[in-house]
Design a protein around this motif. Structure first.
Motif, mmCIF file in Angstrom:
data_model
loop_
_atom_site.group_PDB
_atom_site.id
_atom_site.type_symbol
_atom_site.label_atom_id
_atom_site.label_comp_id
_atom_site.label_asym_id
_atom_site.label_seq_id
_atom_site.Cartn_x
_atom_site.Cartn_y
_atom_site.Cartn_z
ATOM 1 N N LEU A 18 0.686 -1.162 -0.137
ATOM 2 C CA LEU A 18 0.070 0.046 -0.088
ATOM 3 C C LEU A 18 0.763 1.286 0.115
ATOM 4 C CD1 LEU A 18 -2.686 -0.915 2.793
ATOM 5 C CD2 LEU A 18 -2.916 -0.718 0.022
ATOM 6 N N LEU A 19 1.947 1.253 0.680
ATOM 7 C CA LEU A 19 2.853 2.549 0.782
ATOM 8 C C LEU A 19 3.910 2.520 -0.514
ATOM 9 C CD1 LEU A 19 3.682 2.500 4.674
ATOM 10 C CD2 LEU A 19 1.625 3.718 3.463
ATOM 11 N N PHE A 20 4.201 1.325 -0.732
ATOM 12 C CA PHE A 20 5.245 1.493 -1.830
ATOM 13 C C PHE A 20 4.737 1.870 -3.160
ATOM 14 C CE2 PHE A 20 8.242 0.104 1.449
ATOM 15 C CZ PHE A 20 9.560 -0.213 0.678
ATOM 16 N N VAL A 21 3.398 1.391 -3.385
ATOM 17 C CA VAL A 21 2.826 1.464 -4.714
ATOM 18 C C VAL A 21 2.532 2.921 -4.921
ATOM 19 C CG1 VAL A 21 0.411 1.187 -4.026
ATOM 20 C CG2 VAL A 21 1.129 0.664 -6.379
ATOM 21 N N GLN A 22 2.116 3.897 -3.848
ATOM 22 C CA GLN A 22 2.018 5.166 -4.021
ATOM 23 C C GLN A 22 3.379 5.819 -4.180
ATOM 24 O OE1 GLN A 22 -1.229 6.622 -1.007
ATOM 25 N NE2 GLN A 22 -0.605 4.772 0.018
ATOM 26 N N THR A 23 4.377 5.456 -3.542
ATOM 27 C CA THR A 23 5.641 6.333 -3.267
ATOM 28 C C THR A 23 6.409 6.183 -4.948
ATOM 29 O OG1 THR A 23 6.071 6.033 -1.063
ATOM 30 C CG2 THR A 23 8.054 6.302 -2.680
ATOM 31 N N LEU A 24 6.238 4.799 -5.312
ATOM 32 C CA LEU A 24 6.716 4.575 -6.841
ATOM 33 C C LEU A 24 5.913 5.295 -7.713
ATOM 34 C CD1 LEU A 24 7.255 0.567 -6.234
ATOM 35 C CD2 LEU A 24 8.939 2.504 -6.600
ATOM 36 N N GLU A 25 4.663 5.376 -7.653
ATOM 37 C CA GLU A 25 3.949 6.282 -8.529
ATOM 38 C C GLU A 25 4.344 7.605 -8.688
ATOM 39 O OE1 GLU A 25 1.557 6.362 -11.844
ATOM 40 O OE2 GLU A 25 1.948 4.434 -10.580
ATOM 41 N N THR A 26 4.500 8.073 -7.413
ATOM 42 C CA THR A 26 5.282 9.422 -7.171
ATOM 43 C C THR A 26 6.318 9.737 -7.866
ATOM 44 O OG1 THR A 26 3.889 9.744 -5.118
ATOM 45 C CG2 THR A 26 5.741 11.144 -5.504
ATOM 46 N N VAL A 27 7.300 8.640 -7.784
ATOM 47 C CA VAL A 27 8.644 8.895 -8.411
ATOM 48 C C VAL A 27 8.444 8.798 -10.101
ATOM 49 C CG1 VAL A 27 10.666 7.748 -8.691
ATOM 50 C CG2 VAL A 27 10.046 7.607 -6.546
ATOM 51 N N ARG A 28 7.454 8.163 -10.402
ATOM 52 C CA ARG A 28 7.136 8.047 -12.043
ATOM 53 C C ARG A 28 6.710 9.509 -12.329
ATOM 54 N NH1 ARG A 28 4.914 2.932 -10.518
ATOM 55 N NH2 ARG A 28 6.416 1.446 -10.892
ATOM 56 N N CYS A 29 5.744 10.051 -11.583
ATOM 57 C CA CYS A 29 5.074 11.203 -11.836
ATOM 58 C C CYS A 29 6.531 12.537 -11.979
ATOM 59 C CB CYS A 29 4.203 11.739 -10.848
ATOM 60 S SG CYS A 29 2.486 10.902 -10.889
ATOM 61 N N LEU A 30 7.448 12.346 -11.054
ATOM 62 C CA LEU A 30 8.444 13.065 -10.993
ATOM 63 C C LEU A 30 9.464 13.073 -12.244
ATOM 64 C CD1 LEU A 30 9.515 15.348 -9.164
ATOM 65 C CD2 LEU A 30 11.017 13.522 -8.000
ATOM 66 N N ASP A 31 9.426 11.772 -12.649
ATOM 67 C CA ASP A 31 10.591 11.475 -13.632
ATOM 68 C C ASP A 31 9.894 11.993 -14.868
ATOM 69 O OD1 ASP A 31 12.218 10.047 -11.950
ATOM 70 O OD2 ASP A 31 11.569 8.169 -12.548
ATOM 71 N N GLU A 32 8.607 11.633 -15.232
ATOM 72 C CA GLU A 32 7.851 12.351 -16.185
ATOM 73 C C GLU A 32 7.536 13.938 -16.224
ATOM 74 O OE1 GLU A 32 4.182 9.905 -16.279
ATOM 75 O OE2 GLU A 32 5.073 8.103 -16.046
ATOM 76 N N GLY A 33 7.803 14.471 -15.424
ATOM 77 C CA GLY A 33 7.573 15.708 -15.221
ATOM 78 C C GLY A 33 6.219 16.473 -14.983
ATOM 79 N N VAL A 34 5.422 15.430 -14.529
ATOM 80 C CA VAL A 34 4.080 15.697 -14.033
ATOM 81 C C VAL A 34 4.291 16.407 -12.577
ATOM 82 C CG1 VAL A 34 1.808 14.893 -13.101
ATOM 83 C CG2 VAL A 34 2.841 13.668 -14.987
ATOM 84 N N LEU A 35 5.303 16.046 -11.921
ATOM 85 C CA LEU A 35 5.545 16.745 -10.602
ATOM 86 C C LEU A 35 6.928 17.413 -10.898
ATOM 87 C CD1 LEU A 35 5.120 14.169 -7.759
ATOM 88 C CD2 LEU A 35 3.968 16.418 -7.872
ATOM 89 N N THR A 36 6.908 18.846 -10.344
ATOM 90 C CA THR A 36 8.382 19.616 -10.754
ATOM 91 C C THR A 36 9.109 19.757 -9.187
ATOM 92 O OG1 THR A 36 7.151 21.669 -10.611
ATOM 93 C CG2 THR A 36 7.507 20.411 -12.850
#
Length: 684
Positions: free
Chosen positions: A600-618
């Motif tokens: 539950l915790l890792f799946v959210q963190t890994l999705e956050t990392v992908r958002c950062l990698d893709e430039g969704v998060l800056t």
């Protein structure tokens, strides 16, 4: 001088705190200045009739030096403890000066600021509803370490003090007076000082109750069997709220009860030990980093385009008077901004407007004239949104910002409905809007800096916290929250007991269990989002989790609003997990409690990392603050990326690889995360 010392002809000394910077902070400058002031007061005691302690700043005192506190480690803890003890010793000397000391408070007194005031014999506060008083340290994973626990318990008693301490309540002056830790209110700054001086004249030799022989904590009878039940139940009641994920409330309770059993000065030592335990721990560092430093960066405009002049929206149009539109209109109107609330019928618009002043209901686009911001909040359907956006955009003020409250649909696609895509943006509010602090601002491919800045200014104006993300399906919050819910439902489909999934999620610090929150947002919405993604060529049919949702919806179990979902909702009773979910259970599911929590915790963190990698998060700050305020990621962790930092990136990668090998490639760490783990570079 950091503390100005002025003695008048009547022998009243005014100590005016005026530290370097915009606020008074309990740092080395304060410590040196207060030490010198107390030395002088003691030396001149026979010539002094009393002391008024006040501030030259807008606030009375801002609290402790958090830069210092986050740097505390086990290795330097003795040095820090010595500093804390010295601050408390200064306040104790002030308290035992033998002359009346009055705090004249004309601004916020929170944390260390209130602790200074509590060490005075009397507290007079300006009666201004903008002022807040309290001990909010628990919200940063700390406890009031400047004598706040010890004095509050002795002033109010355990039962009255504990809610203020373990919940970190911040009260307006009138409520603080009623609570008992403020003594008088004043209607003006002149009256504030006059009342302080009058109390000094009437009380020449005050003694604190706890410095009198035979003093006991109000209402506390430690050796009375009737008190045992309350004391025994308190930890269980607290654990029910914190589920053991937050150490600070538990340490506050321990310091309060243990301190009540001993004399005042020993209680201060007890308090010291728990302060040190918390401040040197990881949870406090997580919470201070996110809820103080990163949150303040956001509030100061860290994600706002630079070089764009600040604006103030004049009139807002809201399209759709349903659940979301009505409350967006309400919070906007309550911030003093006129609102036009439009729906397909005037009756629906009036129903949405309710009795809130400042909202004009309408069924006509023509009434949007003069609106310099229009927010669409209709059903999550692209065709419907395109239609109402096009109509509203032509009716609003020329140059108005047009926004959509969509939670998943890409903003760039919706922008095609308006004449000027540069003025189009996403404003994703969270339900329930009055309580949820976050607004996710989504920048489309053509959204201009000016539009983004205007949207940012509006969000701050209505008292919300803005994070800024770039466009993608689900943006950041819905995408990551969706991963959490999907993972939980998938585990149910794999045979894991639903109660285990819910309880482990809450024990891990998640605000709401994933199955309960699925019912809240409705199971049908999840399927519509999936179907829209499939139609747009951006998603597949889904796995075990989607199968479970499809089967429940087919049986009419659509969620809370439909009366049944993962939970049963008996009329007049408490909800409970639907017994029919037992059909998914498997004795050989083989998923341990630790694996449930980490999935539950890792799946959210890994999705956050992908958002950062893709430039969704800056920015890391938007990720951390958005995860806690937006979808309830465990606050003790400081947010999704800080969770990975605190876990240790190398250890996080190793654990994620195990989860990927065992449960699927969605847990496989991206290469960017592996590189950070190798270099030792945290997410900052």
């Amino acid at each position: 001088m950091a503390i100005r010392y002025e003695r008048d002809a009547e022998g009243v000394v005014t100590l005016t705190m005026d530290m370097s910077g915009s606020a008074n902070v309990m740092n080395a400058e304060y410590q040196e200045a207060m030490g010198a002031a107390v030395d002088r007061l003691e030396a001149e005691r026979d010539e002094i009739t009393g002391v008024v302690l006040t501030s030259a700043k807008k606030t009375f005192f801002a609290g402790g030096d958090l830069n210092l506190l986050v740097s505390v480690t086990r290795e330097n803890s003795a040095e820090v403890l010595a500093g804390v003890s010295d601050v408390k010793a200064q306040l104790r000397r002030l308290e035992k000066l033998g002359r009346p000391v009055v705090a004249a408070i004309a601004g916020a007194a929170l944390g260390g600021g209130l602790e200074i005031a509590l060490a005075c014999h009397h507290r007079v506060v300006l009666d201004d509803d903008r002022i807040r008083l309290g001990l909010p340290e628990v919200t940063l994973g700390l406890l009031p370490g400047g004598g706040g626990v010890t004095r509050m318990v002795r002033m109010l008693g355990l039962q009255a003090a504990l809610p203020l301490l373990v919940e970190g309540k911040q009260l307006r002056p009138k409520r603080a007076l009623e609570a008992g830790f403020v003594d008088e209110l004043a209607s003006s700054k002149e009256e504030l000082i006059a009342k302080a001086r009058a109390w000094i004249a009437a009380n020449p030799e005050p003694v604190r109750p706890w410095d009198r022989k035979g003093h006991t904590v109000p209402g506390f009878r430690p050796f009375d069997p009737q008190s045992y039940g309350v004391l025994a139940a308190a930890p269980a009641v607290l654990h029910k709220k914190t589920r053991g994920a937050f150490p600070a409330p538990e340490k506050i309770l321990a310091a309060a009860v243990e301190g009540a059993l001993v004399d005042f000065d020993t209680a201060l030592v007890v308090e010291d030990r728990y302060v040190l335990e918390l401040v040197s721990g990881q949870v406090a560092k997580n919470m201070i980093g996110t809820f103080w430093f990163q949150l303040n960066e956001i509030g100061a405009g860290g994600s706002r385009p630079s070089g764009v002049e600040r604006t103030s929206v004049a009139k807002v149009g809201v399209l759709g008077a349903g659940m979301m539109g009505a409350v967006i209109a309400e919070v906007t109107a309550r911030a003093g901004i006129p609102v036009v609330l439009k729906d397909v019928t005037l009756e629906a618009a009036r129903r949405g407007a309710g009795e809130t002043p400042g909202i004009t209901p309408t069924d006509s686009d023509a009434d949007l004239a003069g609106c310099d911001l229009v927010i669409e909040a209709v059903f999550e359907d692209r065709e419907l949104k395109n239609r109402v956006l096009a109509d509203a955009g032509s009716a609003a003020l020329d140059g108005a910002v047009i926004a959509s409250n969509t939670s998943t649909l890409p903003i760039t696609g919706l922008a095609g409905a308006v004449a000027d895509p540069e003025r189009f943006i996403g404003l994703h509010f969270f339900s329930p809007v009055p309580r949820m602090r976050l607004v996710e601002i989504i920048r489309g491919e053509r959204t201009s800096d000016e539009t983004l800045a205007r949207a940012f200014d509006y969000v701050l104006r209505i008292g919300k916290t803005p994070i800024v993300v770039n466009d993608s399906r689900g943006f950041y919050t819905s995408r990551t929250f969706g991963a959490y819910v999907t993972e939980a439902i998938a585990m149910v489909g794999e045979g894991v007991a639903p109660a285990l999934v819910e309880n482990v999620a809450k024990r891990a610090g998640m605000a709401v269990g994933p199955l309960a929150v699925s019912d809240e947002v409705t199971l049908t919405l999840q399927l519509r989002i999936r179907d829209q993604a499939v139609a747009d060529g951006e998603g597949g049919a889904g796995g075990a989790g989607v199968r479970v949702v499809e089967e429940l919806v087919a049986e009419g179990r659509t969620g809370k609003s439909g009366g049944a979902g993962f939970y049963e909702y008996p009329e007049g009773g408490r909800k409970f997990l639907w017994p029919g979910l037992a059909r998914y259970g498997r004795a050989d599911a083989g998923v341990t409690e630790r694996d449930v929590e980490d999935r539950l915790l890792f799946v959210q963190t890994l999705e956050t990392v992908r958002c950062l990698d893709e430039g969704v998060l800056t920015s890391v700050r938007d990720a951390n603050v958005g995860s806690v305020f937006g979808f309830g990621f465990a606050p003790w962790s400081g947010g999704t990326l800080q969770f990975a930092n605190a876990y240790g990136l190398a250890a996080f990668v190793e654990r994620a690889d195990y989860l990927a090998d065992t449960y699927g490639e969605r847990f496989r760490p991206p290469s960017s995360l592996r590189e950070r783990a190798k270099s030792g570079e945290d997410y900052r």
